[in-house]
Design a protein around this motif. Structure first.
Motif, PDB file in Angstrom:
ATOM      1  N   ASP A   1      25.015  -6.978  24.322  1.00 31.68           N
ATOM      2  CA  ASP A   1      25.466  -8.159  25.068  1.00 31.68           C
ATOM      3  C   ASP A   1      24.522  -9.300  24.699  1.00 31.68           C
ATOM      4  OD1 ASP A   1      26.466 -10.006  26.829  1.00 31.68           O
ATOM      5  OD2 ASP A   1      25.836  -8.955  28.633  1.00 31.68           O
ATOM      6  N   LYS A   2      24.869 -10.049  23.657  1.00 28.93           N
ATOM      7  CA  LYS A   2      23.977 -11.085  23.134  1.00 28.93           C
ATOM      8  C   LYS A   2      23.844 -12.289  24.056  1.00 28.93           C
ATOM      9  CE  LYS A   2      24.951  -9.905  18.362  1.00 28.93           C
ATOM     10  NZ  LYS A   2      25.504 -10.364  17.097  1.00 28.93           N
ATOM     11  N   GLU A   3      24.888 -12.601  24.812  1.00 29.42           N
ATOM     12  CA  GLU A   3      24.880 -13.799  25.638  1.00 29.42           C
ATOM     13  C   GLU A   3      24.659 -13.518  27.114  1.00 29.42           C
ATOM     14  OE1 GLU A   3      28.533 -15.763  24.783  1.00 29.42           O
ATOM     15  OE2 GLU A   3      28.034 -16.068  22.680  1.00 29.42           O
ATOM     16  N   GLY A   4      24.610 -12.268  27.499  1.00 29.53           N
ATOM     17  CA  GLY A   4      24.408 -11.913  28.900  1.00 29.53           C
ATOM     18  C   GLY A   4      25.632 -12.111  29.768  1.00 29.53           C
ATOM     19  N   LYS A   5      26.823 -12.113  29.154  1.00 25.32           N
ATOM     20  CA  LYS A   5      28.062 -12.350  29.892  1.00 25.32           C
ATOM     21  C   LYS A   5      28.898 -11.084  30.067  1.00 25.32           C
ATOM     22  CE  LYS A   5      28.390 -17.145  28.435  1.00 25.32           C
ATOM     23  NZ  LYS A   5      29.198 -18.155  27.751  1.00 25.32           N
ATOM     24  N   GLY A   6      28.363  -9.930  29.689  1.00 28.76           N
ATOM     25  CA  GLY A   6      29.105  -8.684  29.840  1.00 28.76           C
ATOM     26  C   GLY A   6      30.042  -8.383  28.683  1.00 28.76           C
ATOM     27  N   ARG A   7      29.970  -9.154  27.613  1.00 30.89           N
ATOM     28  CA  ARG A   7      30.792  -8.921  26.421  1.00 30.89           C
ATOM     29  C   ARG A   7      29.910  -8.250  25.372  1.00 30.89           C
ATOM     30  NH1 ARG A   7      31.961 -11.852  21.634  1.00 30.89           N
ATOM     31  NH2 ARG A   7      33.943 -11.149  20.776  1.00 30.89           N
ATOM     32  N   PHE A   8      30.275  -7.039  24.993  1.00 28.55           N
ATOM     33  CA  PHE A   8      29.457  -6.258  24.082  1.00 28.55           C
ATOM     34  C   PHE A   8      30.036  -6.302  22.676  1.00 28.55           C
ATOM     35  CE2 PHE A   8      28.291  -4.802  28.188  1.00 28.55           C
ATOM     36  CZ  PHE A   8      26.935  -4.518  28.083  1.00 28.55           C
TER      37      PHE A   8
ATOM     38  N   GLY B   1      18.222  -4.746  36.253  1.00 25.26           N
ATOM     39  CA  GLY B   1      19.499  -4.223  36.713  1.00 25.26           C
ATOM     40  C   GLY B   1      20.696  -4.632  35.876  1.00 25.26           C
ATOM     41  N   ARG B   2      20.498  -5.458  34.865  1.00 20.11           N
ATOM     42  CA  ARG B   2      21.607  -5.956  34.034  1.00 20.11           C
ATOM     43  C   ARG B   2      21.674  -5.158  32.726  1.00 20.11           C
ATOM     44  NH1 ARG B   2      23.851 -11.039  34.565  1.00 20.11           N
ATOM     45  NH2 ARG B   2      25.471 -11.310  33.026  1.00 20.11           N
ATOM     46  N   LEU B   3      22.848  -4.594  32.462  1.00 22.29           N
ATOM     47  CA  LEU B   3      23.071  -3.822  31.240  1.00 22.29           C
ATOM     48  C   LEU B   3      23.144  -4.788  30.060  1.00 22.29           C
ATOM     49  CD1 LEU B   3      23.704  -1.022  30.017  1.00 22.29           C
ATOM     50  CD2 LEU B   3      26.109  -1.525  30.436  1.00 22.29           C
ATOM     51  N   TYR B   4      22.264  -4.604  29.060  1.00 23.17           N
ATOM     52  CA  TYR B   4      22.265  -5.514  27.918  1.00 23.17           C
ATOM     53  C   TYR B   4      22.465  -4.814  26.578  1.00 23.17           C
ATOM     54  CZ  TYR B   4      17.399  -4.121  27.075  1.00 23.17           C
ATOM     55  OH  TYR B   4      16.255  -3.408  26.829  1.00 23.17           O
ATOM     56  N   LYS B   5      22.291  -3.486  26.526  1.00 20.04           N
ATOM     57  CA  LYS B   5      22.472  -2.775  25.268  1.00 20.04           C
ATOM     58  C   LYS B   5      22.897  -1.346  25.553  1.00 20.04           C
ATOM     59  CE  LYS B   5      18.779  -1.664  22.843  1.00 20.04           C
ATOM     60  NZ  LYS B   5      17.634  -1.706  21.927  1.00 20.04           N
ATOM     61  N   ILE B   6      23.791  -0.832  24.715  1.00 22.39           N
ATOM     62  CA  ILE B   6      24.238   0.554  24.796  1.00 22.39           C
ATOM     63  C   ILE B   6      24.110   1.164  23.409  1.00 22.39           C
ATOM     64  CG2 ILE B   6      26.158   2.109  25.293  1.00 22.39           C
ATOM     65  CD1 ILE B   6      27.351  -0.153  27.033  1.00 22.39           C
ATOM     66  N   LYS B   7      23.448   2.303  23.330  1.00 22.74           N
ATOM     67  CA  LYS B   7      23.375   3.048  22.076  1.00 22.74           C
ATOM     68  C   LYS B   7      24.324   4.231  22.200  1.00 22.74           C
ATOM     69  CE  LYS B   7      20.384   5.877  19.203  1.00 22.74           C
ATOM     70  NZ  LYS B   7      19.054   6.498  19.096  1.00 22.74           N
ATOM     71  N   VAL B   8      25.189   4.384  21.214  1.00 22.57           N
ATOM     72  CA  VAL B   8      26.132   5.495  21.192  1.00 22.57           C
ATOM     73  C   VAL B   8      25.768   6.381  20.017  1.00 22.57           C
ATOM     74  CG1 VAL B   8      28.548   6.177  21.039  1.00 22.57           C
ATOM     75  CG2 VAL B   8      27.935   4.038  22.182  1.00 22.57           C
TER      76      VAL B   8
END
Length: 86
Positions: free
Chosen positions: A60-67, A41-48
Motif C-alpha cells: 500500500d504505497k499511498e496508505g489508502k488501502g489499495r495494494f 494498526g494500519r496494514l501497509y504490506k503483505i508478503k505472500v
C-alpha cells in the motif's frame, strides 16, 4: 479472497510492539503463507509465500488501502537505467 480475509481479520492475534517496530502477523493457509505488516494498526504490506513458487508482495504505497503487487520491495524505488547503446 484470502487477502481480504487476512486484511479484515481482527487484530487480536497480532503481536504487540513498540511504535518503532512493525506488527507482524503470520497466517498459514493451505496453499500459501501470508505475512502481514502493520504500523500503528494500519496494514501497509503483505508478503505472500505460495507453497510452490516465489514470494511476492502487496504494498500500500499511498496508505489508502489499495495494494499493488511488487515482487521485491527493495527494488521498488530503484531508478531504471536509460542508457543509449550503440
Amino acid at each position: 479472497l484470502a487477502f481480504q480475509r487476512a486484511q479484515a481479520a481482527d487484530a487480536a492475534g497480532a503481536a504487540t510492539s513498540s511504535a518503532d517496530e512493525p506488527e507482524v502477523r503470520i497466517i498459514e493457509q493451505k496453499n500459501a503463507t501470508i505475512t502481514e505488516y502493520r504500523s500503528n494498526g494500519r496494514l501497509y504490506k503483505i508478503k505472500v509465500q505460495p507453497k510452490i513458487g516465489p514470494a511476492y508482495y502487496l504494498i500500500d504505497k499511498e496508505g489508502k488501502g489499495r495494494f499493488d503487487r511488487g515482487d521485491n520491495p527493495a527494488l521498488e524505488n530503484m531508478p531504471v537505467p536509460q542508457w543509449v547503446l550503440f
